[in-house]
Design a protein around this motif. Structure first.
Motif, PDB file in Angstrom:
ATOM      1  N   TYR A   1     -10.126  -2.888   3.016  1.00 36.00           N
ATOM      2  CA  TYR A   1     -11.287  -3.689   2.630  1.00 36.00           C
ATOM      3  C   TYR A   1     -11.255  -3.883   1.123  1.00 36.00           C
ATOM      4  N   GLU A   2     -11.444  -5.139   0.668  1.00 35.14           N
ATOM      5  CA  GLU A   2     -11.461  -5.453  -0.754  1.00 35.14           C
ATOM      6  C   GLU A   2     -12.726  -6.217  -1.097  1.00 35.14           C
ATOM      7  N   ARG A   3     -13.304  -5.876  -2.241  1.00 36.33           N
ATOM      8  CA  ARG A   3     -14.518  -6.549  -2.717  1.00 36.33           C
ATOM      9  C   ARG A   3     -14.360  -6.830  -4.203  1.00 36.33           C
ATOM     10  N   LEU A   4     -14.527  -8.094  -4.596  1.00 37.35           N
ATOM     11  CA  LEU A   4     -14.460  -8.484  -5.997  1.00 37.35           C
ATOM     12  C   LEU A   4     -15.858  -8.567  -6.589  1.00 37.35           C
ATOM     13  N   ASP A   5     -15.921  -8.452  -7.920  1.00 38.80           N
ATOM     14  CA  ASP A   5     -17.172  -8.569  -8.674  1.00 38.80           C
ATOM     15  C   ASP A   5     -18.209  -7.551  -8.213  1.00 38.80           C
ATOM     16  N   LEU A   6     -17.753  -6.367  -7.831  1.00 36.15           N
ATOM     17  CA  LEU A   6     -18.661  -5.306  -7.413  1.00 36.15           C
ATOM     18  C   LEU A   6     -19.116  -4.517  -8.637  1.00 36.15           C
ATOM     19  N   GLY A   7     -20.411  -4.387  -8.832  1.00 38.33           N
ATOM     20  CA  GLY A   7     -20.953  -3.653  -9.970  1.00 38.33           C
ATOM     21  C   GLY A   7     -21.146  -4.521 -11.192  1.00 38.33           C
ATOM     22  N   ARG A   8     -20.142  -5.329 -11.504  1.00 34.79           N
ATOM     23  CA  ARG A   8     -20.210  -6.285 -12.604  1.00 34.79           C
ATOM     24  C   ARG A   8     -19.109  -7.309 -12.413  1.00 34.79           C
ATOM     25  N   PRO A   9     -19.210  -8.493 -13.072  1.00 35.44           N
ATOM     26  CA  PRO A   9     -18.159  -9.500 -12.921  1.00 35.44           C
ATOM     27  C   PRO A   9     -16.791  -8.929 -13.288  1.00 35.44           C
ATOM     28  N   GLY A  10     -15.816  -9.139 -12.419  1.00 37.14           N
ATOM     29  CA  GLY A  10     -14.473  -8.640 -12.645  1.00 37.14           C
ATOM     30  C   GLY A  10     -14.199  -7.301 -12.009  1.00 37.14           C
ATOM     31  N   GLY A  11     -15.226  -6.592 -11.533  1.00 37.94           N
ATOM     32  CA  GLY A  11     -15.012  -5.317 -10.863  1.00 37.94           C
ATOM     33  C   GLY A  11     -14.304  -5.527  -9.535  1.00 37.94           C
ATOM     34  N   ARG A  12     -13.435  -4.603  -9.177  1.00 47.42           N
ATOM     35  CA  ARG A  12     -12.694  -4.735  -7.926  1.00 47.42           C
ATOM     36  C   ARG A  12     -12.640  -3.390  -7.208  1.00 47.42           C
ATOM     37  N   PHE A  13     -13.118  -3.377  -5.968  1.00 45.95           N
ATOM     38  CA  PHE A  13     -13.122  -2.171  -5.142  1.00 45.95           C
ATOM     39  C   PHE A  13     -12.183  -2.378  -3.958  1.00 45.95           C
ATOM     40  N   ARG A  14     -11.441  -1.327  -3.628  1.00 49.68           N
ATOM     41  CA  ARG A  14     -10.543  -1.389  -2.470  1.00 49.68           C
ATOM     42  C   ARG A  14     -10.579  -0.062  -1.735  1.00 49.68           C
ATOM     43  N   ALA A  15     -10.650  -0.138  -0.413  1.00 51.82           N
ATOM     44  CA  ALA A  15     -10.574   1.041   0.448  1.00 51.82           C
ATOM     45  C   ALA A  15      -9.590   0.740   1.569  1.00 51.82           C
ATOM     46  N   GLY A  16      -8.710   1.686   1.865  1.00 55.52           N
ATOM     47  CA  GLY A  16      -7.717   1.483   2.918  1.00 55.52           C
ATOM     48  C   GLY A  16      -7.476   2.753   3.697  1.00 55.52           C
ATOM     49  N   ILE A  17      -7.192   2.596   4.973  1.00 54.76           N
ATOM     50  CA  ILE A  17      -6.892   3.748   5.816  1.00 54.76           C
ATOM     51  C   ILE A  17      -5.783   3.376   6.794  1.00 54.76           C
ATOM     52  N   GLY A  18      -4.881   4.327   7.056  1.00 56.98           N
ATOM     53  CA  GLY A  18      -3.803   4.054   7.997  1.00 56.98           C
ATOM     54  C   GLY A  18      -2.814   5.197   8.084  1.00 56.98           C
ATOM     55  N   PRO A  19      -2.005   5.207   9.149  1.00 61.92           N
ATOM     56  CA  PRO A  19      -0.992   6.245   9.331  1.00 61.92           C
ATOM     57  C   PRO A  19       0.283   5.934   8.564  1.00 61.92           C
ATOM     58  N   ILE A  20       1.125   6.955   8.399  1.00 63.15           N
ATOM     59  CA  ILE A  20       2.419   6.809   7.749  1.00 63.15           C
ATOM     60  C   ILE A  20       3.488   7.385   8.673  1.00 63.15           C
ATOM     61  N   PHE A  21       4.548   6.616   8.877  1.00 60.39           N
ATOM     62  CA  PHE A  21       5.686   7.066   9.677  1.00 60.39           C
ATOM     63  C   PHE A  21       6.931   7.029   8.792  1.00 60.39           C
ATOM     64  N   ALA A  22       7.832   7.981   8.992  1.00 62.40           N
ATOM     65  CA  ALA A  22       9.016   8.060   8.135  1.00 62.40           C
ATOM     66  C   ALA A  22      10.235   8.440   8.956  1.00 62.40           C
ATOM     67  N   THR A  23      11.398   8.015   8.478  1.00 59.22           N
ATOM     68  CA  THR A  23      12.655   8.373   9.134  1.00 59.22           C
ATOM     69  C   THR A  23      13.023   9.819   8.814  1.00 59.22           C
ATOM     70  N   GLY A  24      13.970  10.364   9.584  1.00 64.19           N
ATOM     71  CA  GLY A  24      14.364  11.752   9.424  1.00 64.19           C
ATOM     72  C   GLY A  24      14.908  12.065   8.053  1.00 64.19           C
ATOM     73  N   ARG A  25      15.556  11.108   7.436  1.00 59.02           N
ATOM     74  CA  ARG A  25      16.141  11.354   6.115  1.00 59.02           C
ATOM     75  C   ARG A  25      15.064  11.674   5.078  1.00 59.02           C
ATOM     76  N   LEU A  26      13.961  10.933   5.115  1.00 57.28           N
ATOM     77  CA  LEU A  26      12.879  11.205   4.175  1.00 57.28           C
ATOM     78  C   LEU A  26      12.148  12.491   4.554  1.00 57.28           C
ATOM     79  N   MET A  27      11.955  12.719   5.842  1.00 53.77           N
ATOM     80  CA  MET A  27      11.326  13.965   6.283  1.00 53.77           C
ATOM     81  C   MET A  27      12.148  15.169   5.827  1.00 53.77           C
ATOM     82  N   ASP A  28      13.475  15.065   5.896  1.00 57.21           N
ATOM     83  CA  ASP A  28      14.337  16.145   5.405  1.00 57.21           C
ATOM     84  C   ASP A  28      14.106  16.393   3.913  1.00 57.21           C
ATOM     85  N   TYR A  29      13.914  15.339   3.165  1.00 56.54           N
ATOM     86  CA  TYR A  29      13.720  15.473   1.720  1.00 56.54           C
ATOM     87  C   TYR A  29      12.491  16.327   1.404  1.00 56.54           C
ATOM     88  N   PHE A  30      11.438  16.185   2.225  1.00 49.69           N
ATOM     89  CA  PHE A  30      10.216  16.941   2.001  1.00 49.69           C
ATOM     90  C   PHE A  30      10.213  18.308   2.684  1.00 49.69           C
TER      91      PHE A  30
END
Length: 289
Positions: free
Chosen positions: A169-198
């Motif tokens: 969700y994105e909202r412009l001009d929130l609070g004052r002109p030029g203000g920008r708010f963003r909220a995001g939610i979602g899952p993350i999936f990764a290949t085995g190579r990156l999982m190995d790195y962590f």
């Protein structure tokens, strides 16, 4: 994954794109500078890696350039290559990254190799599900697929792929002109190579409290992230961000390096634009472009 310099500071660097003094006309009326240069800085209290048991302060100061071309853009949404863009659908280049982490400062990884600077690059599909032009605000479904690379300054290594669909969700001009708010939610999936790195523990790194472990591809976690950018003057803006990550049910929760099912991150930054070109970019049909 981690609250990254490219996720946070690309927003910081792009902040003057919408910044304006109270007397200045809105960007829609006068357009935006096609080229800007400035100085940005930010820092935060961030987890060492996904599901880490420790956070550390990380900071970065950097010069930045903003260019608002028809296809290539470096602006308040980061570095983008816009292959296709309209009110409903967009296809863009997508970039992100993460700070390095020293294993000497992390109890779970003590004696293991450090985690290096990470960069991510790929393509993202954006589908706008709803928008209100008068506010303006919108809800997007974003589908980025990125390759992950790491570097210690002497070479670059490929670390795998991530898929991180996000409802934002994105909202412009929130609070004052030029203000920008963003909220995001979602899952993350990764290949085995990156999982190995962590999460992989090789035989040479085994300890009594750290058994050998070979990571698998799959579900990494789910993240909720918030950011707000506020213009102070036409050339100075502030930004704040935060992230809450859940790793409940993660594929590699049995790794001895998996220490917490919740991670939190907070960050603050600023951007100061010391140069703005006289050439302006004409306003488009979308205030989010």
């Amino acid at each position: 994954m981690r609250l990254s310099p490219l996720c946070l500071l690309a927003v910081v660097a792009g902040a003057p794109a919408w910044a304006q003094s109270p007397e200045a006309p809105l960007p829609a009326a006068r357009g935006q500078p096609k080229f800007e240069a400035g100085l940005g800085a930010g820092g935060g209290f961030l987890p060492d890696y996904p599901a880490a048991g420790q956070n550390h302060f990380q900071g970065l100061a950097f010069p930045y350039i903003i260019y608002r071309g028809e296809v290539l853009r470096s602006d308040d949404q980061g570095l983008r290559g816009r292959f296709y863009n309209d009110d409903v659908l967009g296809v863009e280049l997508s970039f992100s990254g993460a700070f390095p982490s020293s294993s000497d400062n992390n109890r779970a990884r003590e004696g293991m190799p450090d985690l290096d600077w990470q960069g991510e690059a790929g393509l993202a599909l954006r589908l706008t599900l709803w928008r209100d032009r008068e506010t303006p605000q919108r809800v997007n479904l974003e589908l980025p697929v990125r390759g992950v690379f790491s570097t210690d300054g002497t070479g670059v290594r490929y670390r795998g792929l991530t898929l991180s669909p996000e409802l934002a969700y994105e909202r412009l001009d929130l609070g004052r002109p030029g203000g920008r708010f963003r909220a995001g939610i979602g899952p993350i999936f990764a290949t085995g190579r990156l999982m190995d790195y962590f999460y992989r523990v090789k035989p040479e790194h085994v300890r009594p409290d750290r058994p050998e472990y070979d990571a698998e591809s799959g579900y990494l976690g789910t993240r909720l992230q918030l950011s707000y950018r506020m213009p102070v003057t036409e050339r100075l803006s502030l930004v704040a961000g935060g992230r809450l990550e859940s790793f409940h049910g993660a594929t590699n929760s049995e790794s001895p390096l998996f220490r917490q099912e919740w991670n939190t991150s907070v960050a603050l930054g600023f951007a100061w634009s010391f140069y703005q070109s006289e050439t302006r970019v004409a306003s488009t049909s979308s205030p989010f472009d």
